[in-house]
Design a protein around this motif. Sequence first.
Motif: not given
Length: 837
Positions: A289-314
């Motif tokens: 779904n992410l690849s269908l609806f959104l794009s991101c040029d940031d290479v960090r996204v490919r390996n991005f997996n937040p640490e457990p208990n991280s606080i996020m904002l969208v």
Amino acid sequence: MSSNNLKVSFCIPIKNRLGDIKSTLKKNLLDNVKDSDIVEFIVICFDDDGNETSKWVQENFPEELKSGYLRYYYHDDLPVWHFGKAKNAFKKYIKGKIYASLDGDNFVGKGAGKHIVEIFERYDYNCVLHQFQGNWGDGTCGRISINAEDYIRWGYDEDFLPRQWDEMDAMLSVLVNKENVKYIHYTGEGKNIIKKSHPFRRYLDEHAIEIEQIALPESENNFFMENAAVGEHDNSYVEDDARLRLSSIYNHLLSYLKNSTDKVNRSVYLSEILQCQKDFTEQIDPSVNLSLFLSCDDVRVRNFNPEPNSIMLVSCIKDENDIHGWLEHYRRLGVNFFLLVDDNSEKPLDELLSKYNDVFVFSPKVGQFKFAKTMWLECLLNRFCLDSWTYIVDSDEYAEPCFKDIDLRSPNSTLNLTKRNKGKYYSGFMLDLYPNNLTDIENVESTPITKYTHYQFRPKADFEHYHTHNTTKWSYGAYSDWAYQIDIRYRTNKTFDSMRKFPLVKWESKMHLNQGFHDLIINGDKRTYNALESTELMPIRHYKYRSIASQISGDSAKNIAQYHDDTKRNIESAIKNFNTIIKECVLNPFSFEFISPLLVPTPYNSYVSLVKDEINVPTYSGHTLLYNEGAVESIRGNIVIAPTFNDAICFILNNSPFRNLVSAIDSTAVFSTVSDVPDNDNITFGFPIFQIGLAGTGSELIHEYLTSRNVKSILWSPEDTNIEQRKSTAKRIHTDIMGKIHSDYDNPIESISAYDAICDIGCVIHNFEKILAKYPESKVIFTSSDFELLKGVNRSDYDDFYKRVSEWCEKFGPDKWVLVNPINDGFGDDFDRFINV
């Protein structure tokens, strides 16, 4: 070859499919070479590396390229295949009068170009030719030909998902938007797409559109080869693939929404689109779904997996002026990572925020803000935020959590939440802020966000129209009284907006948002107004008026057309009346500075306690504040700082809606938003007070002020915002000031003598002397703003009104009347002197 003679352009887009055109291009060119004076082939290659394809074409077709029979272009602007974008790329190259769609793996057949031209000339180029052979997977459903001008005007929809229903939409858009256009198809079972395709037929039926359908004779279907394409699919290949099936549904609904102007149908289509988006999130892998609806040029996204208990904002953002301060606010609340969708900002967010390592910026591939916003964000939520506490807010919203001693990073943080939300979310509400004084609004378009400091909390009012409105009932239910007290949009602009929000959520895969985040759906269940029943109900500082000021000044490219119709009308009205709205906000007597979320009343926090220590906390509901001795009066968190305890009490009384001291002893004080004096409702002045003039803002302010001074007041105010219509309504209802108000009013007033004050009972035709004849002890208030309103409506009415008021006031003297402007700073003093309070 002269471009003046070209009749048809076969347009072939390819991406990393050299093998396909190696199989088809030579055959297609040979099959139509006899008609090369009227036919051309155009190939646009979108390969990741176009060298190989370019070299093959140049080596194998030098003569065709030289003559212009074949034209070849390489584009590097399509990193991921998208059918609509690829097909639209021919608009600046096409020379023929007819656009003919051709996939790289399709064969056209011998004499196909001439065949298409003959059909179009037969029907004066006002037709759509569909060369479908009746089987979904045989490669012919996409074989459409349309007038080149129609292709350039309507073409393909680039807001679609990358595949499915593209050619169907191109045909439908022409057929329903162009007059007398004909649909041409071949004879045979299933070859008429209007009859074969339920979605196609559904749109025409629901809009009662009749399309002239012409079946070509079988003799004109003989140019096709036995195999129309190199690789054919099974007839059910779309139904067998969940992603393709949902893409087909999603895209045809987008086509409906784009082409329809019928409000009822559009509402249905929008609901179905939102449901389809939910199906995507529940049936398709989050990464897909992410690849269908959104794009991101940031290479960090490919390996991005937040640490457990991280606080996020969208968040979804477009041209936000104060983005840096907004990010810093949420960093102070503990946010570790920001996942932002940039909805085509004038200055791209990835450039603006490139220095921040905690920010990831995505761009939409599909959809428009008004219906795809939640899908974009749910793609991020399901991919990166599962089981994480996540702020879901707009860029003009600053959440102000009221909880304390709760560490959202703790695995056990949910144990500290109220039982009602079961550890899944915090509810909140928007608190619209505005500047504090007139000097700040002289150039309101350039007033910085730091000047937007105040909000309203005004007296309750029994406005039936407000409390019974669908938006009010859905959002606030039993708490509509409280909602009215903070709702300045209704107060200043007569608009209904839901201020209920769900700004902080521990995201789960079975959760869904609604478009404005005013609802949170969990396992198919919607929230109700019961979500407001929380001591942790969270105020959200909302800078809506700052955003509108930016639009007015041209600092923001945000387009109000992106919103749904009701919201669009509300914003348009706010822009039109902006200066008046801000002035009324600034001068309102019930204005308070936002100094702490703990001092904003909520349904469960109508009291606040101040204590020297937490040993003897009173048994009132609401927040408890601690007193600390200090030189300067202020509040930090739940600590009130002041030289003495009495100074701290005065600080709360003077700077918050908690203006009533319920009790006070040496170490404890309790405050309330309402007076606890017994029988308060029975306090009267001993004489009626009448506010007379046109219905509107002035009378509402006076009514609110009367209510705040314990006057038993009632406001009658027509809801129509048109001054002439209000006058007409007043004339119809008020046939005589001494009679009963007409019974068709929702809340009829049986007798004016039953109230101490009635606002908006008069209009310009009334004989004011009747009031004193009937009620000799009464007093009358005139609002000066009415004179200016009348002057702009009708000069004769203005002159008559002014003359009669002047004569009446001269006859009865100043002890019987007062002329006030309720939006002036001195209004309260003038009024108090008049009624001798």
